[in-house]
Scaffold this active site. Structure first.
Site, PDB file in Angstrom:
ATOM      1  N   ASP A  14      12.949   2.838  26.160  1.00 25.25           N
ATOM      2  CA  ASP A  14      12.520   1.644  25.460  1.00 25.25           C
ATOM      3  C   ASP A  14      11.672   0.684  25.985  1.00 25.25           C
ATOM      4  O   ASP A  14      10.722   0.099  25.217  1.00 25.25           O
ATOM      5  CB  ASP A  14      13.896   1.280  25.029  1.00 25.25           C
ATOM      6  N   HIS A 207      19.560  -5.661  22.492  1.00 22.69           N
ATOM      7  CA  HIS A 207      18.515  -6.406  22.825  1.00 22.69           C
ATOM      8  C   HIS A 207      18.792  -7.584  23.190  1.00 22.69           C
ATOM      9  O   HIS A 207      19.548  -8.215  22.613  1.00 22.69           O
ATOM     10  CB  HIS A 207      17.164  -6.284  21.805  1.00 22.69           C
ATOM     11  N   CYS A 238      10.766  -2.343  20.328  1.00 22.57           N
ATOM     12  CA  CYS A 238      10.190  -1.075  19.500  1.00 22.57           C
ATOM     13  C   CYS A 238       8.922  -1.546  19.012  1.00 22.57           C
ATOM     14  O   CYS A 238       8.740  -2.760  18.249  1.00 22.57           O
ATOM     15  CB  CYS A 238      11.253  -0.787  18.480  1.00 22.57           C
TER      16      CYS A 238
HETATM   17  N1  COA Z   1       6.801  14.734  19.081  1.00 25.69           N
HETATM   18  C1  COA Z   1       5.466  15.094  19.069  1.00 25.69           C
HETATM   19  N2  COA Z   1       4.585  15.590  17.854  1.00 25.69           N
HETATM   20  C2  COA Z   1       5.560  15.299  16.721  1.00 25.69           C
HETATM   21  C3  COA Z   1       6.869  15.313  16.579  1.00 25.69           C
HETATM   22  C4  COA Z   1       7.578  14.920  17.904  1.00 25.69           C
HETATM   23  N3  COA Z   1       8.777  14.793  17.752  1.00 25.69           N
HETATM   24  N4  COA Z   1       7.255  15.113  15.163  1.00 25.69           N
HETATM   25  C5  COA Z   1       6.090  15.487  14.572  1.00 25.69           C
HETATM   26  N5  COA Z   1       4.920  15.548  15.405  1.00 25.69           N
HETATM   27  C6  COA Z   1       3.484  15.603  14.966  1.00 25.69           C
HETATM   28  C7  COA Z   1       3.463  16.850  14.135  1.00 25.69           C
HETATM   29  O1  COA Z   1       3.242  18.119  14.893  1.00 25.69           O
HETATM   30  C8  COA Z   1       1.872  16.346  13.447  1.00 25.69           C
HETATM   31  O2  COA Z   1       0.820  16.775  14.383  1.00 25.69           O
HETATM   32  P1  COA Z   1      -0.631  16.845  14.043  1.00 25.69           P
HETATM   33  O3  COA Z   1      -1.149  15.646  13.442  1.00 25.69           O
HETATM   34  O4  COA Z   1      -1.466  17.392  15.330  1.00 25.69           O
HETATM   35  O5  COA Z   1      -0.648  17.879  12.856  1.00 25.69           O
HETATM   36  C9  COA Z   1       2.098  14.910  13.595  1.00 25.69           C
HETATM   37  O6  COA Z   1       2.906  14.521  14.445  1.00 25.69           O
HETATM   38  C10 COA Z   1       2.318  14.227  12.063  1.00 25.69           C
HETATM   39  O7  COA Z   1       3.545  14.901  11.955  1.00 25.69           O
HETATM   40  P2  COA Z   1       4.317  14.420  10.433  1.00 25.69           P
HETATM   41  O8  COA Z   1       5.573  15.215  10.196  1.00 25.69           O
HETATM   42  O9  COA Z   1       3.512  14.286   9.309  1.00 25.69           O
HETATM   43  O10 COA Z   1       4.862  13.047  10.760  1.00 25.69           O
HETATM   44  P3  COA Z   1       4.510  11.517  10.645  1.00 25.69           P
HETATM   45  O11 COA Z   1       3.020  11.229  10.859  1.00 25.69           O
HETATM   46  O12 COA Z   1       5.025  10.963   9.416  1.00 25.69           O
HETATM   47  O13 COA Z   1       5.243  10.959  11.811  1.00 25.69           O
HETATM   48  C11 COA Z   1       7.005  10.911  13.257  1.00 25.69           C
HETATM   49  C12 COA Z   1       6.477  10.974  11.995  1.00 25.69           C
HETATM   50  C13 COA Z   1       8.572  11.040  13.584  1.00 25.69           C
HETATM   51  C14 COA Z   1       6.226  12.202  14.213  1.00 25.69           C
HETATM   52  C15 COA Z   1       6.455   9.766  14.151  1.00 25.69           C
HETATM   53  O14 COA Z   1       6.467   8.576  13.350  1.00 25.69           O
HETATM   54  C16 COA Z   1       7.075   9.252  15.591  1.00 25.69           C
HETATM   55  O15 COA Z   1       6.834   9.991  16.435  1.00 25.69           O
HETATM   56  N6  COA Z   1       7.882   8.398  15.457  1.00 25.69           N
HETATM   57  C17 COA Z   1       8.613   7.854  16.773  1.00 25.69           C
HETATM   58  C18 COA Z   1       8.763   6.484  16.656  1.00 25.69           C
HETATM   59  C19 COA Z   1       9.408   5.925  17.895  1.00 25.69           C
HETATM   60  O16 COA Z   1       9.311   6.532  18.941  1.00 25.69           O
HETATM   61  N7  COA Z   1      10.197   4.857  17.750  1.00 25.69           N
HETATM   62  C20 COA Z   1      10.662   4.030  18.853  1.00 25.69           C
HETATM   63  C21 COA Z   1      11.842   4.694  19.413  1.00 25.69           C
HETATM   64  S1  COA Z   1      13.215   4.782  17.996  1.00 25.69           S
HETATM   65 ZN    ZN Z   2      16.224  -0.650  21.610  1.00 20.66          ZN
END
Ligand code: COA
Ligand code: ZN
Length: 302
Positions: A14, A207, A238
C-alpha cells in the site's frame, strides 16, 4: 503478561504502490528487511496486479522469490483476481489478500469489475486457497466511505464480512481505504462484527488522511480487534481512490499500543530506523505523527 496485538506492515505494498519514485524489487526487499529487523512478523510484501495499472508493483515475482525463508513471518501478496492468485502462488506466496468492495464505484475504478463480480472472484479464490493450503485474507475496502459513491452501508459491510468469514477466510479485514472513518463509527461497526464473529479472524486497515488513524485503531481495540494493518513512515495511498493519503503509521500505532500496555513484539527504535529507510528510498515518507518525539526519545541519529 501483556496482551498481544499484531501489526501487519503494508508499507511495501500500500505504501509504495502510488509513489512517484518507482523502486526496484531489490530496494523494496531492503525496506522489508528493515521491518524484519524491527521485529515485524506480518508484512504485505507486494501485489500481483497488472504492471500497466500499477507500475510500482512490477517485479513482484522476483521480490517474492528473494524473500528470506522465515517460518515465523507471514509475507502476504495482494491480489485483485484469480490471475493474481495464480501468479502469487507460483512465485511462492503462501498468504494472499483479496480485495472486495463495499461500493460499485470503487470496484469499477480499481479492477473494472462490478461489486458482485469482485465478490464472486473473491469467493472462488477463498475456495481455491483453502484447497491449496494458502492463507487467505478477504479485505472489504471502502467499508466506511467511497470516494465515488459516498458513505458505505454498514449493513452491506456486515453481510460481506459474514459471507467471507463463512466461506472460510483465515482473516477478514475491514478497510477504511480513504481515511474517512471516525472512532464512533469504528467502535459501532467493529463492535457489532466482533459480537457476531468473535475477534479472532477480524482485522482493520486505516488510512490517516484526517489524522484519525490512531484514534480509529484504538476504537477498534476497544471493540476487541487485535490485528491491524499499518504502514512504515505513513507511506501510502491508493492510485485509484482520489483523496486517499498514507496509511496510519506503524510507528504511531506501535507507540500508542505499547504505551497503552499491549505487547506488539516490535522494537520501537529499530522501527524508527526502518522509517528512515522508507524515507531514503522514496524521498516521500512523511513519517508518523509522533516522529519528532520518537526520534528524540529513542535517540535515533539524524
Ligand atoms: N496481474 C498481472 N497482470 C494481470 C492481472 C494480474 N493480477 N490480471 C490481469 N492482468 C493482465 C491481463 O493478462 C492483461 O494483460 P495483456 O494486456 O498483456 O493481455 C491485462 O492485465 C488486462 O487484463 P484485463 O482482464 O482486460 O483487465 P483490465 O485491463 O480490466 O484490468 C486489473 C484489471 C485487475 C488487471 C487491473 O485493473 C489491476 O491490476 N488493478 C489493480 C489495482 C490495484 O492494485 N489497486 C490498488 C490495490 S487495492
Ligand atoms: Zn489501504
Amino acid at each position: 503478561m501483556s496482551e498481544r496485538v499484531f501489526i501487519n506492515d503494508v508499507g511495501p505494498r500500500d505504501g509504495l504502490q502510488n509513489q512517484p519514485r518507482i523502486l526496484q524489487p531489490a530496494q523494496r526487499l531492503g525496506l522489508i528487511e528493515s521491518l524484519l529487523d524491527a521485529g515485524l512478523k506480518h508484512i504485505e510484501a507486494g501485489a500481483f496486479v497488472s504492471p500497466k495499472a500499477v507500475p510500482a508493483m512490477a517485479g513482484a515475482a522476483e521480490l517474492f522469490a528473494a524473500l528470506p525463508d522465515r517460518d515465523d513471518v507471514t509475507f502476504t501478496a495482494l491480489i485483485p483476481n484469480m490471475k493474481g492468485y495464480e501468479l502469487a502462488t507460483a512465485a511462492g506466496a503462501r498468504s494472499v489478500c483479496m480485495v472486495l468492495y463495499a461500493s460499485e464505484g470503487m470496484a469499477q475504478a480499481n479492477v473494472r469489475m462490478s461489486r458482485a463480480e469482485a465478490d464472486a472472484a473473491g469467493a472462488a479464490i477463498v475456495e481455491r486457497a483453502r484447497q491449496e493450503g494458502v492463507r487467505v485474507t478477504s479485505t472489504v475496502s471502502v467499508a466506511f466511505e467511497c470516494p465515488f459513491d459516498g458513505p458505505a452501508d454498514p449493513g452491506l459491510v456486515a453481510d460481506m464480512v459474514a459471507r467471507f468469514a463463512d466461506l472460510g477466510s483465515d482473516e477478514v479485514c475491514v478497510a477504511d481505504t480513504i481515511g474517512a472513518a471516525n472512532p464512533v463509527q469504528v467502535r459501532r461497526l467493529m463492535g457489532a462484527l466482533v459480537d457476531a464473529h468473535g475477534a479472532e479472524r477480524l482485522s482493520c486497515h486505516f488510512h490517516d488522511t484526517r489524522a484519525m488513524g490512531v484514534a480509529n485503531v484504538f476504537a477498534a481495540v476497544e471493540a476487541g480487534i487485535r490485528k491491524f494493518d499499518a504502514s512504515i513512515g505513513r507511506l501510502g495511498g491508493c492510485p485509484f481512490a482520489p483523496g486517499a493519503s498514507g496509511n496510519v503509521a506503524t510507528e504511531d500505532v506501535n507507540m500508542m499500543l505499547s504505551q497503552a500496555g499491549f505487547d506488539t513484539g516490535i522494537d520501537a527504535r529499530k522501527l524508527q530506523v526502518a522509517a528512515r529507510v522508507a524515507e531514503e528510498l522514496t524521498g516521500n515518507a512523511p513519517g508518523g505523527r509522533a516522529r519528532a518525539w520518537l526520534e528524540r526519545n529513542l535517540e535515533v541519529a539524524a
